[in-house]
Design an enzyme around this catalytic site. Sequence first.
Site, PDB file in Angstrom:
ATOM      1  CE  LYS A  70       0.575   2.517  -1.496  1.00 31.19           C
ATOM      2  NZ  LYS A  70      -0.408   1.406  -1.330  1.00 31.19           N
ATOM      3  CG  ASN A  91      -2.717   3.203  -5.125  1.00 31.67           C
ATOM      4  OD1 ASN A  91      -4.069   3.484  -5.085  1.00 31.67           O
ATOM      5  ND2 ASN A  91      -2.894   1.746  -4.699  1.00 31.67           N
ATOM      6  CG  LEU A 222      -3.508  -8.476   0.111  1.00 31.49           C
ATOM      7  CD1 LEU A 222      -4.451  -9.018   0.453  1.00 31.49           C
ATOM      8  CD2 LEU A 222      -3.350  -7.295   1.640  1.00 31.49           C
ATOM      9  CE1 TYR A 224       5.152  -8.808  -5.922  1.00 34.19           C
ATOM     10  CE2 TYR A 224       3.174  -7.871  -3.947  1.00 34.19           C
ATOM     11  CZ  TYR A 224       4.481  -7.819  -4.690  1.00 34.19           C
ATOM     12  OH  TYR A 224       5.064  -6.457  -5.077  1.00 34.19           O
TER      13      TYR A 224
END
Length: 277
Positions: A70, A91, A222, A224
């Site tokens: 990235k 991204n 954030l 998951y």
Amino acid sequence: MTNEKIPLVAVLGSPISHSKSPVLHSYWLRKYGINGHYIPMEVDTVDLDNVLISMPKMGFIGANITIPHKENVMKIADKISDRAAMIGAANTLSFGSNGRIYADNTDGYGFIENIRQHQPEWHATDGPSLILGAGGASRAVVSSLLEKSAPEIWITNRTRARAEKIASDFGARVKVIDWFSVNKFLPDAATVINATSLGMVGKPELTIDLKPLSNKTLVTDLVYNPIETHLLTQARERGCRTVDGVGMLIHQAVPGFSRWFNVQPTVDTALRDLLLS
Ligand code: ATR
């Protein structure tokens, strides 16, 4: 027989087999009857440059970029969006007809849209936001909150220098707080965000005690995997609104899909269930 080109998109990373992006984009391609393909591509850092230069010639119209590329991709792109430049990472790539590479970062967009979908009453302007963590994800969250006029952002990180760097890059609305004094700031935080990897499967638990938190605070994670983190469980027990992290993963994919395939895809529960299955 027609000679219509089949649009191709890939996600580039290493390792890549865990990526949920192919499932996500393939779901939308099927749903909207688009004759295109989205594939995972394992790419080493030394090859990134050559792979990206070749892709447009092979029929690729864009790409997603994931760990560990990235930041590196910023040096290769021909044009970089303002938000990607501020975050220092990209991204989502689009390839121009001449092979030029346009780089964007949609993580912050995904972060905001996920909260909006699940807690529409929430606004970044509700009050101070407290962010745990100062990696790439945190930088994207900071950028999106500032864009939505957040009045103040308190950022804390195990390695304080990374938080200091964010504060100096993003300006006076961002203030660094000590990793061990989070408790003092919890009562006044309108939004609490976990942008560390703590709480993720295989990582240590995030151990902050949410007792000082007001029940007016919105808490989002954030992480998951698992979908229900200890942080979210604790927050709900305190009567707080919570938003889990899987929606950010889905929403960050929307701008790329719509740019590549000219369809604004909807984020439905069937897709969420598919990603969680
Ligand atoms: P990403 O791009 O997903 O944000 P990252 O740049 O590796 O990934 O950042 C991970 C974040 O989780 C960082 O804030 C990191 O803290 P450090 O900067 O101190 O490394 C945080 N993190 C990871 N493991 C941690 C741990 N055991 N305790 C506290 N923070 C941790």
